[in-house]
Write a protein that holds these residues in place. Structure first.
Motif, PDB file in Angstrom:
ATOM      1  N   VAL A  95     -10.973  -4.178  -2.841  1.00 43.19           N
ATOM      2  CA  VAL A  95     -10.479  -3.032  -2.240  1.00 43.19           C
ATOM      3  C   VAL A  95      -8.942  -3.070  -2.501  1.00 43.19           C
ATOM      4  O   VAL A  95      -8.104  -2.349  -2.940  1.00 43.19           O
ATOM      5  CB  VAL A  95     -10.604  -2.622  -1.035  1.00 43.19           C
ATOM      6  CG1 VAL A  95      -9.627  -1.653  -0.377  1.00 43.19           C
ATOM      7  CG2 VAL A  95     -12.115  -2.155  -0.789  1.00 43.19           C
ATOM      8  N   ASP A  96      -8.209  -4.387  -2.316  1.00 47.35           N
ATOM      9  CA  ASP A  96      -6.884  -4.618  -2.058  1.00 47.35           C
ATOM     10  C   ASP A  96      -6.360  -4.687  -3.693  1.00 47.35           C
ATOM     11  O   ASP A  96      -5.482  -4.052  -4.048  1.00 47.35           O
ATOM     12  CB  ASP A  96      -6.531  -5.852  -1.487  1.00 47.35           C
ATOM     13  CG  ASP A  96      -6.743  -5.776  -0.055  1.00 47.35           C
ATOM     14  OD1 ASP A  96      -6.977  -4.669   0.505  1.00 47.35           O
ATOM     15  OD2 ASP A  96      -6.497  -6.975   0.593  1.00 47.35           O
ATOM     16  N   ARG A 101      -3.823  -1.891  -8.088  1.00 48.35           N
ATOM     17  CA  ARG A 101      -3.825  -1.238  -9.510  1.00 48.35           C
ATOM     18  C   ARG A 101      -2.851   0.160  -9.296  1.00 48.35           C
ATOM     19  O   ARG A 101      -2.047   0.404 -10.122  1.00 48.35           O
ATOM     20  CB  ARG A 101      -5.077  -1.147 -10.102  1.00 48.35           C
ATOM     21  CG  ARG A 101      -5.535  -2.179 -10.683  1.00 48.35           C
ATOM     22  CD  ARG A 101      -6.837  -1.806 -11.693  1.00 48.35           C
ATOM     23  NE  ARG A 101      -7.284  -3.183 -12.470  1.00 48.35           N
ATOM     24  CZ  ARG A 101      -8.247  -3.160 -13.431  1.00 48.35           C
ATOM     25  NH1 ARG A 101      -8.611  -2.136 -13.750  1.00 48.35           N
ATOM     26  NH2 ARG A 101      -8.145  -4.502 -14.022  1.00 48.35           N
ATOM     27  N   GLU A 102      -3.292   0.851  -8.472  1.00 46.53           N
ATOM     28  CA  GLU A 102      -2.518   2.066  -8.210  1.00 46.53           C
ATOM     29  C   GLU A 102      -1.029   1.822  -7.698  1.00 46.53           C
ATOM     30  O   GLU A 102      -0.291   2.600  -8.353  1.00 46.53           O
ATOM     31  CB  GLU A 102      -3.287   2.844  -7.008  1.00 46.53           C
ATOM     32  CG  GLU A 102      -4.704   3.454  -7.484  1.00 46.53           C
ATOM     33  CD  GLU A 102      -5.401   4.419  -6.713  1.00 46.53           C
ATOM     34  OE1 GLU A 102      -4.188   5.146  -5.803  1.00 46.53           O
ATOM     35  OE2 GLU A 102      -6.366   4.630  -6.638  1.00 46.53           O
ATOM     36  N   ALA A 103      -0.797   0.844  -7.000  1.00 41.48           N
ATOM     37  CA  ALA A 103       0.394   0.540  -6.445  1.00 41.48           C
ATOM     38  C   ALA A 103       1.382   0.017  -7.700  1.00 41.48           C
ATOM     39  O   ALA A 103       2.815   0.615  -7.676  1.00 41.48           O
ATOM     40  CB  ALA A 103       0.474  -0.516  -5.302  1.00 41.48           C
ATOM     41  N   GLY A 223      -8.663 -13.790   3.007  1.00 39.15           N
ATOM     42  CA  GLY A 223      -9.043 -13.165   1.975  1.00 39.15           C
ATOM     43  C   GLY A 223      -7.577 -12.690   1.294  1.00 39.15           C
ATOM     44  O   GLY A 223      -7.451 -12.636   0.047  1.00 39.15           O
ATOM     45  N   ILE A 224      -6.332 -12.722   2.303  1.00 44.97           N
ATOM     46  CA  ILE A 224      -5.257 -12.381   1.600  1.00 44.97           C
ATOM     47  C   ILE A 224      -4.695 -13.603   0.597  1.00 44.97           C
ATOM     48  O   ILE A 224      -4.227 -13.282  -0.441  1.00 44.97           O
ATOM     49  CB  ILE A 224      -4.177 -12.257   2.812  1.00 44.97           C
ATOM     50  CG1 ILE A 224      -4.880 -11.316   3.873  1.00 44.97           C
ATOM     51  CG2 ILE A 224      -2.953 -11.810   2.343  1.00 44.97           C
ATOM     52  CD1 ILE A 224      -4.801 -11.891   5.211  1.00 44.97           C
ATOM     53  N   ARG A 684     -12.365   2.631   1.615  1.00 44.88           N
ATOM     54  CA  ARG A 684     -11.131   3.278   1.772  1.00 44.88           C
ATOM     55  C   ARG A 684      -9.867   2.651   1.268  1.00 44.88           C
ATOM     56  O   ARG A 684      -9.842   1.501   1.217  1.00 44.88           O
ATOM     57  CB  ARG A 684     -10.848   3.856   3.133  1.00 44.88           C
ATOM     58  CG  ARG A 684     -11.884   4.708   4.016  1.00 44.88           C
ATOM     59  CD  ARG A 684     -11.848   6.005   3.320  1.00 44.88           C
ATOM     60  NE  ARG A 684     -10.745   6.946   3.334  1.00 44.88           N
ATOM     61  CZ  ARG A 684     -10.437   7.654   4.589  1.00 44.88           C
ATOM     62  NH1 ARG A 684     -11.243   7.635   5.525  1.00 44.88           N
ATOM     63  NH2 ARG A 684      -9.208   8.231   4.551  1.00 44.88           N
ATOM     64  N   LYS A 685      -9.228   3.529   0.730  1.00 46.38           N
ATOM     65  CA  LYS A 685      -7.934   3.019  -0.049  1.00 46.38           C
ATOM     66  C   LYS A 685      -7.082   1.952   0.936  1.00 46.38           C
ATOM     67  O   LYS A 685      -6.826   2.984   1.840  1.00 46.38           O
ATOM     68  CB  LYS A 685      -7.021   3.933  -0.607  1.00 46.38           C
ATOM     69  CG  LYS A 685      -5.742   3.425  -1.486  1.00 46.38           C
ATOM     70  CD  LYS A 685      -4.985   4.574  -2.191  1.00 46.38           C
ATOM     71  CE  LYS A 685      -3.501   4.201  -2.599  1.00 46.38           C
ATOM     72  NZ  LYS A 685      -2.930   5.362  -3.021  1.00 46.38           N
ATOM     73  N   ALA A 686      -6.650   0.977   0.780  1.00 45.47           N
ATOM     74  CA  ALA A 686      -6.047   0.196   1.669  1.00 45.47           C
ATOM     75  C   ALA A 686      -4.615   0.859   1.831  1.00 45.47           C
ATOM     76  O   ALA A 686      -3.896   1.295   1.046  1.00 45.47           O
ATOM     77  CB  ALA A 686      -6.122  -1.278   1.333  1.00 45.47           C
TER      78      ALA A 686
END
Length: 939
Positions: A95-96, A101-103, A223-224, A684-686
């Motif tokens: 998700v991130d 990619r969008e960011a 995960g980060i 959902r988008k993060a």
């Protein structure tokens, strides 16, 4: 891979058969040859990735001159060869990445830049829940339910596998991530276009350390941190202390690998190994089968070390051959390890270690652990006595008078009561699972008792009491990878079934192996019929009971437990037994070998002495004791030899990424950026990049903060992170209700990790969390935004604090964040508005994750605590000195002023647990992902 500067001229040629490889030779730098095995792996990593900026000659020389006795103070950058994920922690990673990619596109970059640069592999293993059990169609039903509940998530993961390069997904129903890793994914030594180097791997599950048994250096991260590693960021770390653990002797007859690992867990937890490497050495290591090494490595998080590693030797290559690895790869592993001084030779000179421990394996005795921590080992011979000592903490009810005769009163062959009180139902220990008149009541002499009669839907009645075994589960990567204990479980089931013994009718029996290979050797050995005779049908291939996916108990049993507040127990062959983790109906959890899981299912209660009490009677009315059905070492070994072969592994892993028809038929969206569905309650988008700018804003001191939670010692990531089932009426359930989700379709919190709206509502919501601001357990706090500060759900209070612009802090005791590397324990903390966590001490992974999410970890001054300082949680907190980070330095302490409602102040200097310059950079950027994204755009 960036070309190394090769300042030490370490790049050399390695000839293996008719093939030539490049490699970075440790012999090029004097001093590296003396290091422990694990530090040799780190040294090679630095030689190969030396870039003159992040990795320098000074770092390599620091390892060559390593002082075992020195406190860790030299920061290095470790670049793992690959990243391993399971689906619970992996879904938010993907998700991130999709959100990044969008960011990147929004900030003027190229979204195609966002791909894993290092191999990233995910095994979907955490989503199967044991709804169906004790029947031949249990597997089929559980798989069907799994796909129904998780279709959105699986579609998203298939989109990721097809759109991100360097990313592969092992479909559901294959096995447990760590077992699939050691049986198939692990390389041991990489061949990257002719460059040979050690396989190193970090994972989004703390039990990634299972691979340490193969000589692979790796551990669990949040995960980060894993996402950053996938995107080419090294892991920042201090050169650690290495604890040398010498193994001598041999495991005695009747003792299992589980007993060994529980003994080691107790020893290392008592010694103290947090933030240290543990390395096993000595001639005794060569007698440890690979499966046992993996079992020990798996439990590294339970004793708190970063890793628990074994060197490479003949046992490693023998296992690689068994599991179907190509012969060329096996030859490379042996040749490379010998060339680098990483091969364990008999009578080899011992490396120097920071600290030393030793275990003579011949002294290990049968054990279990519980009722709530893996390190709380109990001798099996003392298990009944210890259970009775622990019971008052979990149960109420009158103490029965001490029995003058046998505690377990038995029924005669005619059904007459042969002993005991006339008004008490006597148990029949050789009844079927549909049996009548079974009881735990008469085992209760000398302890608290509250017998409850339950009507079975199959007809008849039985009586349960405190200590009843509600769940007996063969599950988890720790043991289901180990043929000796799995075959042992099958053989004890065979002997028990032959004598007419069965599991008690109130026990939920689960068998969820770690890979399909187990099913193969059970079939070859014809053991399924025996396990099924005791109720242990195949329930699924995945991580089940150990993470709370044991599914609901039968309704009549669940109702009886909850209506009468019984202290029910679970016995599982896993690695985690924390409070509230296994089942909401179960208070006391015990770790045991698969063999003992079978035994406890037959006994039906923890209040049982296996040495002196009979499990039941055979068909002739003779008492049957545990020793009568315990399989011999010879029986286990001969069955393994007959049933397990290389061909089994080759067949099961021939096309491991293909998946079944359901996986292949999933409809998936197209396009390089994901099409988010605003109505989705799973994906959902993060929100982490919302409003993000190319340059970070300066960090600020914390002013006017309120206490969200005041907690005690050993608060685990299970207490913090959203996990297990979703309870009706809670904020997470209210959100799902508002979005039209039926109660039956809530699924688990873990399965909804791709939706931050659900997850932040489940943070600090564990039913066993004890926030000292309130008198009840669970996700509650005091809401100081309202008059008289009423009790409130933690999420609801946080929404009010957010609206008022009030930052939050959490106060806690020792070992805060113990347990799995749950990134949501940090993500949820951040999204709720917590700016600082102040504790007496942290566990390694959670501290790192907090920094990765922009939350500052602070510690009370040495010897102080929130209790000793008189903090009751009603104070307002100001924390100054954080802004020094804007100057490029990290303060050793910051000043904390806690102002009480009376106006009195408590002041102290808190230790800043940002331990490396790399962590400081992450914190300044608001988190590790923001840092990586900005570097990507600038690059």
């Amino acid at each position: 891979m960036t070309e190394s500067k090769n300042s030490f001229n370490a790049k050399q040629k390695l000839e293996v058969g008719d093939k030539s490889y490049d490699y970075f030779a440790l012999s090029a730098v004097e001093g590296l040859e003396k290091l422990p095995y694990s530090l040799k792996v780190l040294a090679e990593n630095l030689l190969r990735t030396e870039d003159g900026a992040n990795i320098t000659t000074e770092h390599i020389e620091a390892l060559a001159q390593w002082d075992p006795s020195a406190e860790p103070n030299v920061e290095i950058q470790f670049t793992p060869a690959r990243v391993l994920m399971q689906d619970f922690t992996g879904v938010p990673c993907v998700v991130d990445l999709a959100t990044m990619r969008e960011a990147v596109k929004t900030l003027g970059g190229n979204p195609d830049q966002v791909n894993p640069l290092n191999p990233a592999e995910m095994v979907i293993d955490h989503s199967v829940i044991v709804e169906a059990f004790g029947s031949s169609d249990a597997l089929e039903k559980n798989v069907e339910i799994e796909y129904e509940r998780n279709e959105e998530r699986y579609q998203f993961l298939r989109w990721g596998a097809e759109n991100f390069s360097n990313f592969r997904v092992v479909p559901p129903g294959t096995g447990i991530v760590h077992q699939v890793n050691i049986e198939y994914l692990a390389r041991v030594v990489f061949d990257n276009n002719g460059l040979a180097y050690p396989d190193t791997c970090i994972g989004t599950d703390s039990h990634t350390t299972m691979e340490n048994g193969l000589g692979i250096l790796g551990w669990g991260v949040g995960g980060i941190e894993a996402e950053a590693a996938m995107l080419g960021q090294p892991v920042s770390m201090l050169i650690p202390k290495v604890v040398g653990f010498k193994l001598t002797g041999e495991i005695p007859v009747g003792v299992t690998a589980t007993d060994v690992v529980l003994t080691i867990t107790e020893m290392l937890r008592e010694h103290g190994v947090v933030q240290k490497f543990v390395e096993f050495y000595g001639n005794g290591v060569k007698s440890i089968p690979l499966a046992n090494r993996a079992t020990i490595g798996n439990m590294s998080p339970e004793f708190g070390s970063t890793c628990a590693i074994f060197p490479i030797d003949e046992e490693t290559t023998k296992y690689m051959h068994l599991t179907g690895r190509p012969e060329e790869q096996i030859k490379l592993v042996e040749a490379y390890a010998k060339a680098q001084g990483m091969w364990l030779e008999q009578d080899a000179p011992e490396a120097e270690y920071s600290e030393y421990l030793e275990l003579d394996l011949s002294t290990v005795v049968p054990s279990i652990a519980g009722p709530k921590r893996p390190q709380d080992r109990i001798l099996l011979s003392e298990a009944k006595e210890q259970f009775r000592k622990d019971l008052p903490t979990y149960a109420d009810g009158e103490v029965c008078e001490e029995d003058q005769g046998l505690e377990a009163v038995r029924m005669g062959s005619e059904g007459e009561d042969q002993a005991g009180d006339e008004d008490q139902a006597a148990p029949s220990f050789n009844s079927s699972r549909e049996g009548h008149g079974e009881s735990l009541a008469t085992t209760a002499k000398g302890r608290q008792s509250k017998p409850v009669t339950v009507s079975s839907p199959n007809g008849g009645e039985f009586t349960i009491d405190h200590g009843m075994v509600a769940i007996a589960s063969i599950t988890s990567c720790t043991n289901t990878s180990n043929p000796s204990v799995m075959i042992g479980a099958g053989l004890i089931a065979r002997k028990a079934a032959d004598k007419g013994l069965k599991a008690k009718p109130w026990v939920k029996t689960i068998c969820a192996p770690g890979s399909q290979v187990v099913d193969g050797y059970y079939q070859r050995a014809d053991l399924w019929k025996d396990l099924e005779a005791l109720g242990f049908y195949l329930s699924g291939f995945g991580c089940t009971t150990c993470i709370g996916n044991s599914g609901p108990l039968p309704q009549e049993i669940s109702d009886a437990i909850n209506e009468h507040d019984l202290a029910a127990t679970a016995v599982l062959s896993g690695n985690r037994n924390f409070e509230g983790r296994i089942s909401p109906d179960v208070k006391m959890n015990y770790l045991a070998s698969p063999i003992m899981v079978i035994a406890y299912a037959i006994a039906g209660t923890m209040d049982f002495d296996f040495e002196n009490e009979a499990l039941g009677q055979d068909q002739d009315g003779n008492d049957v004791f545990l020793k009568d059905i315990w399989p011999s070492t010879e029986e286990i070994e001969s069955t393994i030899a007959e049933a397990i072969s290389r061909e089994l592994y080759e067949a099961d892993y021939a096309d491991v990424f293909k998946g079944d028809e359901q996986w292949q038929n999933l409809e998936i969206p197209t396009g390089k950026t994901f099409e988010w569905d605003e109505s989705s309650t799973y994906i959902r988008k993060a929100p982490y990049f919302d409003g993000m700018e190319v340059e970070p804003k300066p960090v600020e001191d914390i002013k006017g903060a309120r206490v969200l939670a005041k907690l005690g010692d050993s608060v685990t990531t299970d207490h913090i992170s959203p996990a297990s089932s979703i309870k009706p009426g809670t904020p997470a359930a209210q959100y799902l209700d508002a979005n039209g989700v039926e109660r039956n379709d809530y699924n688990s919190l873990g399965s909804r990790r791709g939706n931050h709206e659900v997850m932040m509502r489940g943070t600090f919501a564990n039913i066993r969390l004890q926030n000292q601001l309130v008198d009840v357990a669970g996700g509650y706090t005091l809401d100081f935004t309202k008059e008289d500060a009423p009790q409130s759900f933690i999420f609801d209070a946080c929404e009010n604090y957010k609206a008022a612009g009030t930052p939050l802090v959490v106060l806690a005791g020792k070992e805060y964040g113990t347990g799995s590397s749950r990134d949501w324990a940090a993500k949820g903390t951040n999204l709720l508005g917590v700016k600082a966590v102040i504790t007496e001490s942290f566990e390694r992974i959670h501290r790192s994750n907090l920094i990765g999410m922009g939350v500052i970890p602070l510690q009370f001054p040495e010897g102080e605590s929130h209790e000793s300082l008189g903090l009751d949680g009603h104070e307002t907190f100001d924390i100054t000195g954080i802004e020094e980070l804007n100057e490029g330095t990290t303060p050793k302490t910051v000043h904390v002023t806690a102002t009480k409602e009376s106006g009195d102040k408590v002041e102290f200097d808190a230790v800043v647990r940002i331990d490396t310059p790399g962590e400081a950079s992450y914190y300044r950027h608001g988190g590790i992902l923001q840092y990586v994204l900005r570097q990507m755009i600038k690059g």
